[in-house]
Design a protein around this motif. Structure first.
Motif, PDB file in Angstrom:
ATOM      1  N   GLY A  76       0.803  -1.219   0.000  1.00  0.00           N
ATOM      2  CA  GLY A  76       0.000   0.000   0.000  1.00  0.00           C
ATOM      3  C   GLY A  76       0.834   1.266   0.000  1.00  0.00           C
ATOM      4  N   ALA A  77       2.072   1.193   0.475  1.00  0.00           N
ATOM      5  CA  ALA A  77       2.925   2.379   0.542  1.00  0.00           C
ATOM      6  C   ALA A  77       3.696   2.624  -0.751  1.00  0.00           C
ATOM      7  CB  ALA A  77       3.909   2.229   1.699  1.00  0.00           C
ATOM      8  N   LEU A  78       3.585   1.746  -1.735  1.00  0.00           N
ATOM      9  CA  LEU A  78       4.325   1.938  -2.981  1.00  0.00           C
ATOM     10  C   LEU A  78       3.853   3.216  -3.672  1.00  0.00           C
ATOM     11  CD1 LEU A  78       4.343  -1.714  -4.397  1.00  0.00           C
ATOM     12  CD2 LEU A  78       6.281  -0.467  -3.426  1.00  0.00           C
ATOM     13  N   PRO A  79       4.780   3.988  -4.229  1.00  0.00           N
ATOM     14  CA  PRO A  79       4.411   5.266  -4.855  1.00  0.00           C
ATOM     15  C   PRO A  79       3.768   5.115  -6.233  1.00  0.00           C
ATOM     16  CG  PRO A  79       6.749   4.903  -5.093  1.00  0.00           C
ATOM     17  CD  PRO A  79       6.241   3.788  -4.227  1.00  0.00           C
ATOM     18  N   LEU A  80       3.823   3.924  -6.797  1.00  0.00           N
ATOM     19  CA  LEU A  80       3.168   3.682  -8.086  1.00  0.00           C
ATOM     20  C   LEU A  80       2.719   2.226  -8.136  1.00  0.00           C
ATOM     21  CD1 LEU A  80       5.379   1.988 -10.044  1.00  0.00           C
ATOM     22  CD2 LEU A  80       6.482   4.217 -10.044  1.00  0.00           C
ATOM     23  N   VAL A  81       1.836   1.941  -9.053  1.00  0.00           N
ATOM     24  CA  VAL A  81       1.357   0.568  -9.215  1.00  0.00           C
ATOM     25  C   VAL A  81       2.354  -0.185 -10.098  1.00  0.00           C
ATOM     26  CG1 VAL A  81      -0.484  -0.910 -10.083  1.00  0.00           C
ATOM     27  CG2 VAL A  81      -1.044   1.269  -9.001  1.00  0.00           C
ATOM     28  N   PRO A  82       3.028  -1.168  -9.569  1.00  0.00           N
ATOM     29  CA  PRO A  82       4.021  -1.884 -10.379  1.00  0.00           C
ATOM     30  C   PRO A  82       3.346  -2.752 -11.434  1.00  0.00           C
ATOM     31  CG  PRO A  82       3.798  -2.940  -8.244  1.00  0.00           C
ATOM     32  CD  PRO A  82       2.951  -1.690  -8.180  1.00  0.00           C
ATOM     33  N   ASP A  83       3.985  -2.832 -12.611  1.00  0.00           N
ATOM     34  CA  ASP A  83       3.478  -3.750 -13.637  1.00  0.00           C
ATOM     35  C   ASP A  83       3.528  -5.188 -13.143  1.00  0.00           C
ATOM     36  OD1 ASP A  83       2.979  -1.763 -15.514  1.00  0.00           O
ATOM     37  OD2 ASP A  83       4.985  -1.904 -16.392  1.00  0.00           O
ATOM     38  N   ALA A  84       4.624  -5.531 -12.486  1.00  0.00           N
ATOM     39  CA  ALA A  84       4.837  -6.902 -12.026  1.00  0.00           C
ATOM     40  C   ALA A  84       5.394  -6.881 -10.619  1.00  0.00           C
ATOM     41  CB  ALA A  84       5.794  -7.640 -12.963  1.00  0.00           C
ATOM     42  N   ALA A  85       5.348  -8.044  -9.970  1.00  0.00           N
ATOM     43  CA  ALA A  85       5.887  -8.169  -8.618  1.00  0.00           C
ATOM     44  C   ALA A  85       6.573  -9.512  -8.480  1.00  0.00           C
ATOM     45  CB  ALA A  85       4.782  -8.029  -7.577  1.00  0.00           C
ATOM     46  N   ILE A  86       7.566  -9.529  -7.615  1.00  0.00           N
ATOM     47  CA  ILE A  86       8.248 -10.758  -7.226  1.00  0.00           C
ATOM     48  C   ILE A  86       7.903 -11.007  -5.765  1.00  0.00           C
ATOM     49  CG2 ILE A  86      10.496 -11.837  -6.825  1.00  0.00           C
ATOM     50  CD1 ILE A  86      11.563  -9.994  -9.115  1.00  0.00           C
ATOM     51  N   ILE A  87       7.378 -12.180  -5.445  1.00  0.00           N
ATOM     52  CA  ILE A  87       6.939 -12.487  -4.084  1.00  0.00           C
ATOM     53  C   ILE A  87       7.887 -13.518  -3.502  1.00  0.00           C
ATOM     54  CG2 ILE A  87       5.061 -13.416  -2.680  1.00  0.00           C
ATOM     55  CD1 ILE A  87       3.117 -12.286  -4.757  1.00  0.00           C
ATOM     56  N   ALA A  88       8.630 -13.087  -2.469  1.00  0.00           N
ATOM     57  CA  ALA A  88       9.655 -13.940  -1.849  1.00  0.00           C
ATOM     58  C   ALA A  88       9.460 -13.937  -0.338  1.00  0.00           C
ATOM     59  CB  ALA A  88      11.048 -13.452  -2.225  1.00  0.00           C
ATOM     60  N   VAL A  89       8.243 -14.291   0.098  1.00  0.00           N
ATOM     61  CA  VAL A  89       7.917 -14.357   1.533  1.00  0.00           C
ATOM     62  C   VAL A  89       7.264 -15.702   1.806  1.00  0.00           C
ATOM     63  CG1 VAL A  89       7.693 -11.861   1.826  1.00  0.00           C
ATOM     64  CG2 VAL A  89       5.710 -13.194   1.069  1.00  0.00           C
ATOM     65  N   PRO A  90       7.167 -16.117   3.086  1.00  0.00           N
ATOM     66  CA  PRO A  90       6.547 -17.410   3.401  1.00  0.00           C
ATOM     67  C   PRO A  90       5.101 -17.506   2.924  1.00  0.00           C
ATOM     68  CG  PRO A  90       7.799 -16.583   5.259  1.00  0.00           C
ATOM     69  CD  PRO A  90       7.747 -15.475   4.271  1.00  0.00           C
ATOM     70  N   ALA A  91       4.572 -18.737   2.936  1.00  0.00           N
ATOM     71  CA  ALA A  91       3.295 -19.035   2.298  1.00  0.00           C
ATOM     72  C   ALA A  91       2.151 -18.129   2.753  1.00  0.00           C
ATOM     73  CB  ALA A  91       2.938 -20.501   2.511  1.00  0.00           C
ATOM     74  N   GLY A  92       1.933 -18.001   4.050  1.00  0.00           N
ATOM     75  CA  GLY A  92       0.818 -17.179   4.508  1.00  0.00           C
ATOM     76  C   GLY A  92       0.943 -15.737   4.062  1.00  0.00           C
ATOM     77  N   ALA A  93       2.129 -15.182   4.180  1.00  0.00           N
ATOM     78  CA  ALA A  93       2.359 -13.799   3.770  1.00  0.00           C
ATOM     79  C   ALA A  93       2.255 -13.646   2.261  1.00  0.00           C
ATOM     80  CB  ALA A  93       3.736 -13.339   4.247  1.00  0.00           C
ATOM     81  N   ALA A  94       2.560 -14.707   1.506  1.00  0.00           N
ATOM     82  CA  ALA A  94       2.464 -14.629   0.049  1.00  0.00           C
ATOM     83  C   ALA A  94       1.024 -14.420  -0.393  1.00  0.00           C
ATOM     84  CB  ALA A  94       3.029 -15.900  -0.582  1.00  0.00           C
ATOM     85  N   GLU A  95       0.096 -15.088   0.276  1.00  0.00           N
ATOM     86  CA  GLU A  95      -1.319 -14.919  -0.075  1.00  0.00           C
ATOM     87  C   GLU A  95      -1.777 -13.489   0.199  1.00  0.00           C
ATOM     88  OE1 GLU A  95      -3.883 -18.289   1.243  1.00  0.00           O
ATOM     89  OE2 GLU A  95      -1.967 -19.152   1.853  1.00  0.00           O
ATOM     90  N   VAL A  96      -1.327 -12.932   1.302  1.00  0.00           N
ATOM     91  CA  VAL A  96      -1.670 -11.541   1.616  1.00  0.00           C
ATOM     92  C   VAL A  96      -1.090 -10.611   0.558  1.00  0.00           C
ATOM     93  CG1 VAL A  96      -1.369  -9.683   3.297  1.00  0.00           C
ATOM     94  CG2 VAL A  96      -1.850 -12.018   4.079  1.00  0.00           C
ATOM     95  N   ALA A  97       0.156 -10.852   0.163  1.00  0.00           N
ATOM     96  CA  ALA A  97       0.810  -9.997  -0.829  1.00  0.00           C
ATOM     97  C   ALA A  97       0.070 -10.049  -2.168  1.00  0.00           C
ATOM     98  CB  ALA A  97       2.268 -10.421  -1.013  1.00  0.00           C
ATOM     99  N   VAL A  98      -0.357 -11.247  -2.576  1.00  0.00           N
ATOM    100  CA  VAL A  98      -1.103 -11.374  -3.827  1.00  0.00           C
ATOM    101  C   VAL A  98      -2.385 -10.554  -3.755  1.00  0.00           C
ATOM    102  CG1 VAL A  98      -2.483 -12.983  -5.208  1.00  0.00           C
ATOM    103  CG2 VAL A  98      -0.150 -13.592  -4.554  1.00  0.00           C
ATOM    104  N   ALA A  99      -3.091 -10.643  -2.641  1.00  0.00           N
ATOM    105  CA  ALA A  99      -4.344  -9.903  -2.490  1.00  0.00           C
ATOM    106  C   ALA A  99      -4.096  -8.397  -2.560  1.00  0.00           C
ATOM    107  CB  ALA A  99      -5.014 -10.286  -1.183  1.00  0.00           C
TER     108      ALA A  99
END
Length: 712
Positions: A76-99
């Motif tokens: 939410g704090a990102l200054p722009l909407v990224p075209d793509a993302a790399i998710i390198a966090v544990p499983a539970g946090a990955a689902e939150v990041a995707v959402a």
């Protein structure tokens, strides 16, 4: 702290989610690390080193700066909407990041995180939830459990592979798509070590959303990718996969694929590793061949084919002409060509005589052995090589000069002669087999010659180029017949009912009658004409011969009565619970060739038709051809002619030619029936089918329609 990198406003946004994934203008790294050796730090370090042109947005709630870049505490704090993302966090946090990313409008994400479907039902459920969340916002996912990707065109390195520590890829025309992360990077590493230029490499992981077909399809449209190399353990979505292969063929982009899982052990490993369905290997061969894909058996072969394909010479109707300084190498090359199915026609007699006049002790047939004399007179290269092309008309030329080609006293003059030969015939595929130092090999390759140390490997790669050429040049197949298929019965029908259903689709059988009594059987036999065949009629006894339920050469009325009683007795003894509808009496056909036609429902590709000769040819030799259903009569005839035993149908050794046209019509209509029947059709067996002499038709003597149970 450095200022926040901005996406170049002059660069248009990616047109679709896949382009956002592979060619993003901006990328967020969720779980970003300041340590370049950690999973969340490797992509950032690689992109910084390779000059990624877009914005890199590290997300880490515990750091204000990561590897010299401003870091942000949350999506939410990102200054722009990224075209793509790399998710390198544990499983539970990955689902939150995707959402969170999906809600902000990010187009695509690479999910490094493991612990999903590959771990069992609970992981599969979590994976499904994550995909559902992404799709609700139009975001696409690569992974989870993906090693990531790279794109040399824009310096995007969304991967944590340690293979990059040994060197980055050289930019070039080959794209790699792999379901296995580790093996995909193994392919990249070998390609890099061989100096092969790569456009991109993508590893799909669990394929919760994007699969290998999607990535092949993207590469088929990518201007920077000219050759596609793929590694697959199983195909999840056949329609998307096949559409991608068709796109590649339409765009004249060769696809070479390693499809593993041939053995029972291999198929089990594939299921446990990626939850993929390997399917039947013979069917996979047939499907890949249908789309012009070359199936590599080894990593070495895959890289050889991909490397040679970058020359972009794909000779349709390929033939091989060989110029050699070694008779022994010529024999070895000839053996390899015959094993591959690559034709090596001899030089015309007049051309051979001309070459003998030029060099009396040469062997000019093909291979053309100009002996070591060529080392004294390198003009023989252009004269003999020109004759191979001009008089022999070969689409591909293999020149074997062994270690002599790499000798400093010979290489410069040999290069000059070879350049002249190639300049005269730029449309031909030239391959050179020499042993030389790397700088010399590079010089030969810069001159337009693919170089192989092992001539057998060269032959395999040359054969592949012809297969690509045939696929690119092939006319569209004829349309399959359109059939109105009757409703299938609730259960597997008897032979008589199966033949009635197939007859409505235009698939004929030998004349026959179903008889409920011995007297009816006698009357039927008299009407049909002796001798007759008698078979027990039961929907519960599909393999009648196994219980003695088939009688041949029944020659008179008394034998019919005896046979009727015998068949009922054998059925009662072998299958007391079976439903018995009576006995089938059929005209006994003679003078035809016994064939087998069938359909089975492949778990990956759906209904697949089979053709082969009966008896030992199918049971022992496995001499059969497969093709996806439905297809037209042209494809059916090609299947018939492709088997090793086809000469028995085509009039070998004075036999009458079989009615190939009728046989192809039956096979085509069977394929259309299977495609239209739907998933309740488990399979069809027509065995034997009698292919009668030319003009007399083809008739099924036995038929089984297998109906799938509701549970299936």
């Amino acid at each position: 702290m450095d200022a926040l990198p901005k996406a170049d406003p002059r660069t248009p946004p990616p047109p679709d989610a896949l382009s956002a994934l592979l060619a993003p203008r901006s990328v967020a790294v969720i779980g970003a690390s300041g340590d370049p050796s950690r999973i969340g730090g490797r992509p950032i370090a690689a992109m910084l080193e390779r000059g990624f042109a877009g914005a890199i947005l590290p997300v880490n709630p515990n750091r204000a700066e990561v590897q010299g870049l401003p870091a942000f505490p949350s999506v939410g704090a990102l200054p722009l909407v990224p075209d793509a993302a790399i998710i390198a966090v544990p499983a539970g946090a990955a689902e939150v990041a995707v959402a969170e990313l999906a809600a902000r409008g990010t187009r695509a994400a690479i999910v490094f995180t493991a612990g999903y479907a590959e771990m069992g039902p609970a992981g599969a459920e979590a994976q499904a939830r994550m995909v559902e969340t992404a799709r609700a916002h139009g975001m696409r996912l690569l992974g989870p459990n993906s090693l990531g990707l790279f794109n040399t065109a824009n310096g995007f390195y969304g991967t944590f592979s340690s293979s990059l520590e040994r060197g980055y890829p050289v930019a070039g025309p080959i794209g790699i798509a792999s379901q296995s992360g580790a093996y995909g990077m193994h392919l990249f590493s070998m390609a890099r070590d061989h100096g092969m230029g790569l456009s991109c490499s993508v590893t799909t992981g669990n394929e919760a959303d994007l699969n290998i077909g999607d990535l092949i399809g993207w590469m088929a449209e990518d201007e920077g990718t000219e050759v596609i190399a793929a590694y697959s353990e199983g195909i999840r979505d056949a329609p998307r996969f096949l559409a991608a292969l068709e796109r590649a063929r339409r765009n004249r982009k060769p696809v070479v694929m390693m499809k593993v899982g041939r053995s029972a052990v291999g198929r089990a490993a594939a299921r446990s590793h990626t939850a993929s369905i390997a399917g039947d290997d013979a069917v996979t061969d047939a499907v890949l061949a249908e789309f012009g894909v070359v199936r590599a058996r080894t990593t070495e072969e895959l890289l050889d084919v991909a490397r040679l394909a970058t020359r972009k010479v794909y000779p349709a109707g390929n033939t091989l002409g060989v110029l050699t300084v070694s008779g022994g190498a010529g024999v070895l090359i000839s053996d390899a060509a015959e094993a591959a199915g690559l034709p090596m026609p001899p030089m015309p007699e007049a051309a051979q005589e001309a070459l003998r006049r030029d060099l009396p002790f040469c062997a000019p047939q093909n291979p053309v052995d100009c002996t070591a004399q060529v080392l004294n007179d390198l003009s023989l290269v252009t004269r003999f090589g020109g004759a191979l092309i001009r008089d022999g008309g070969y689409g591909s030329i293999l020149l074997f000069f062994t270690h002599a080609g790499g000798a400093p006293s010979i290489t410069p003059r040999l290069r000059e002669a070879l350049r002249a030969l190639r300049a005269e015939h730029p449309d031909r595929l030239f391959v050179l087999s020499v042993l030389a130092d790397p700088p010399q090999i590079r010089e030969f390759e810069e001159d337009g010659f693919a170089v192989f140390g092992d001539p057998s490997r060269a032959v395999a790669a040359i054969h592949a180029m012809g297969r690509f050429g045939d696929a690119f040049a092939a006319a569209p197949p004829a349309p399959a017949p359109v059939l109105l298929v009757p409703a299938l019965p609730e259960r597997t029908p008897s032979e008589a009912e199966a033949k009635r259903i197939l007859a409505e689709a235009g698939i004929g059988a030998a004349p026959e009658r179903a008889c409920a009594s011995a007297e009816e059987a006698v009357a039927a036999a008299g009407a049909l004409g002796f001798p007759v065949v008698m078979k027990i009629l039961s929907p519960d006894i599909l393999h009648k011969s196994e219980i003695g339920g088939v009688l041949l050469d029944v020659g008179d009325a008394a034998a019919v009565r005896e046979g009727f009683a015998l068949l009922l007795r054998r059925a009662a003894e072998a299958a007391p619970a079976a439903r018995i509808e009576g006995v089938l009496v059929a005209r006994q056909l003679s003078g035809g060739v016994e064939c087998i036609l069938g359909v089975h429902r492949d778990p990956v590709f759906g209904p697949v038709a089979m053709f082969g000769l009966g008896g030992i040819f199918v049971e022992v030799l496995k001499d059969v051809a497969f093709h996806r259903c439905p297809f037209g009569e042209d494809v059916a005839e090609a299947m018939i002619r492709s088997i090793r035993g086809a000469p028995l149908l085509l009039g070998a050794r004075g036999r009458p030619r079989a009615d190939i046209a009728a046989l192809a019509r039956m096979l085509s209509r069977l394929s259309a029936f299977a495609a239209a029947a739907g998933p309740r059709l488990a399979g069809i067996d027509l065995n034997p089918v009698f292919a009668m002499p030319e003009g007399e038709g083809a008739f099924a003597a036995d038929a089984v329609i297998d109906i799938a149970e509701e549970a299936a």
